[in-house]
Design a protein around this motif. Structure first.
Motif, PDB file in Angstrom:
ATOM      1  N   ARG A  27       1.016  -1.180   0.185  1.00  0.00           N
ATOM      2  CA  ARG A  27       0.060  -0.168   0.002  1.00  0.00           C
ATOM      3  C   ARG A  27       0.919   1.235  -0.026  1.00  0.00           C
ATOM      4  NH1 ARG A  27      -5.224   0.760   2.766  1.00  0.00           N
ATOM      5  NH2 ARG A  27      -5.649   2.825   3.186  1.00  0.00           N
ATOM      6  N   SER A  84     -12.070  -0.058   1.855  1.00  0.00           N
ATOM      7  CA  SER A  84     -12.596  -1.240   2.576  1.00  0.00           C
ATOM      8  C   SER A  84     -13.854  -1.209   3.072  1.00  0.00           C
ATOM      9  CB  SER A  84     -11.833  -1.461   3.684  1.00  0.00           C
ATOM     10  OG  SER A  84     -11.948  -2.577   4.544  1.00  0.00           O
ATOM     11  N   SER A  86     -17.893  -3.480   4.066  1.00  0.00           N
ATOM     12  CA  SER A  86     -18.456  -4.646   4.452  1.00  0.00           C
ATOM     13  C   SER A  86     -19.677  -5.412   3.514  1.00  0.00           C
ATOM     14  CB  SER A  86     -19.174  -4.346   5.879  1.00  0.00           C
ATOM     15  OG  SER A  86     -18.291  -4.091   6.877  1.00  0.00           O
ATOM     16  N   LEU A 192     -13.656  -8.001  -3.204  1.00  0.00           N
ATOM     17  CA  LEU A 192     -13.439  -6.852  -2.007  1.00  0.00           C
ATOM     18  C   LEU A 192     -14.620  -6.161  -1.743  1.00  0.00           C
ATOM     19  CD1 LEU A 192      -9.722  -5.916  -2.653  1.00  0.00           C
ATOM     20  CD2 LEU A 192     -10.657  -7.789  -1.417  1.00  0.00           C
ATOM     21  N   TRP A 193     -15.087  -6.161  -0.563  1.00  0.00           N
ATOM     22  CA  TRP A 193     -16.202  -5.416  -0.527  1.00  0.00           C
ATOM     23  C   TRP A 193     -15.983  -4.099   0.092  1.00  0.00           C
ATOM     24  CZ3 TRP A 193     -20.776  -8.100  -1.487  1.00  0.00           C
ATOM     25  CH2 TRP A 193     -20.859  -9.360  -1.589  1.00  0.00           C
ATOM     26  N   SER A 194     -16.540  -2.931  -0.770  1.00  0.00           N
ATOM     27  CA  SER A 194     -16.264  -1.741  -0.352  1.00  0.00           C
ATOM     28  C   SER A 194     -17.430  -0.809   0.140  1.00  0.00           C
ATOM     29  CB  SER A 194     -15.430  -0.953  -1.708  1.00  0.00           C
ATOM     30  OG  SER A 194     -16.486  -0.707  -2.421  1.00  0.00           O
TER      31      SER A 194
END
Length: 279
Positions: A27, A84, A86, A192-194
């Protein structure tokens, strides 16, 4: 291009680096306020152009969002960061509809690589050959996605069962479908849940059968999977019997895991092959 993530990102993007967290993927916080992701593919030659081509190919209107490729050079890939969030039922339903749109964009042939992608690509840390064919999906799946990995797994598998599967694939495969545009490695870790929904990362993109992506989602579990599948089926109805064909489509990732990790994956692959034969 040699050097670490900070030096490489500065060279490729022409922007100073404020901070680097992690190794690969790293990152990288830039002086202009952006945060990007830098991945080093030196250990897997050809993985960077394959992934970059895959991400570009998967970025279709109304499809699931994917990171933008900011730079790909030699062994380094730099992309935008996925914020990021959920998982939620609404995001899962949206993912199902967007996967249907992605698959509907199609591919030139079964086995075709994304434009600009190499013939010899990767799925995880295993090699994956992408060569377009004019054969049926069943013929291609047997020769390009089952047989090579059964051979590579050696004595870990009940090869007679896989021989039966390959011989019977034309009758097990269900109705003919055109080549779909696949993510190709769609396990839950690559979703990936954003805050604005589900994103797809780390593709092994190629032309294949759309049920393969959906079966891989089911293999290692995904939050709200039933909602994803229902929204997909409502948007682009799946052929009769698709649920019974899930083990058939899971054979490829299970064989890959057997080659890479051995152990219990060989037993899972054998069990999936036997389940496929019972359809």
């Amino acid at each position: 291009m040699t050097g670490g993530a900070a030096e490489t990102v500065e060279r490729l993007l022409g922007v100073g680096v404020h901070r680097v967290s992690g190794r690969s993927p790293a990152r990288v916080e830039l002086d202009d306020g952006r945060t990007v992701v830098a991945k080093n593919g030196a250990a897997d030659p050809g993985s960077v152009p394959a992934e970059a081509a895959g991400l570009r190919w998967l970025a279709v209107p109304d499809g699931p969002p994917v990171p933008d490729v900011l730079a790909d050079h030699d062994e380094w890939l730099v992309t935008t960061l996925v914020p990021s969030g959920s998982p939620s039922s609404d995001a899962a339903a949206d993912l199902g509809r967007r996967l249907a749109a992605l698959h509907a964009n199609g591919a030139d042939a079964f086995g075709s690589a994304p434009p600009g992608g190499p013939e010899l690509a990767w799925i995880g840390r295993a090699r994956m050959r992408n060569v377009p064919t004019d054969r049926t999906w069943a013929e291609w799946y047997a020769t390009d996605r089952i047989e090579p990995y059964v051979r590579a797994a050696g004595g870990q598998l009940d090869t007679a069962v896989f021989d039966d599967v390959m011989n019977r694939l034309p009758e097990l495969a269900g109705p003919d479908e055109p080549p779909a545009r696949l993510h190709g490695d769609l396990w839950s870790g690559n979703v990936l849940w954003s805050p604005d929904g589900a994103w797809l990362v780390d593709p092994a993109a190629h032309g294949g059968h759309r049920e393969t992506d959906l079966a891989m989602l089911d293999l290692f579990g995904l939050p709200h999977l039933a909602t994803v599948l229902a929204a997909y089926d409502e948007t682009a109805p799946l052929a009769d019997g698709w649920r019974t064909r899930v083990p058939l489509h899971q054979l490829f990732p299970l064989l890959v895991h057997t080659v890479l990790f051995g152990g219990g994956y060989a037993g899972q692959a054998d069990a999936a092959a036997r389940a496929a034969l019972r359809t």
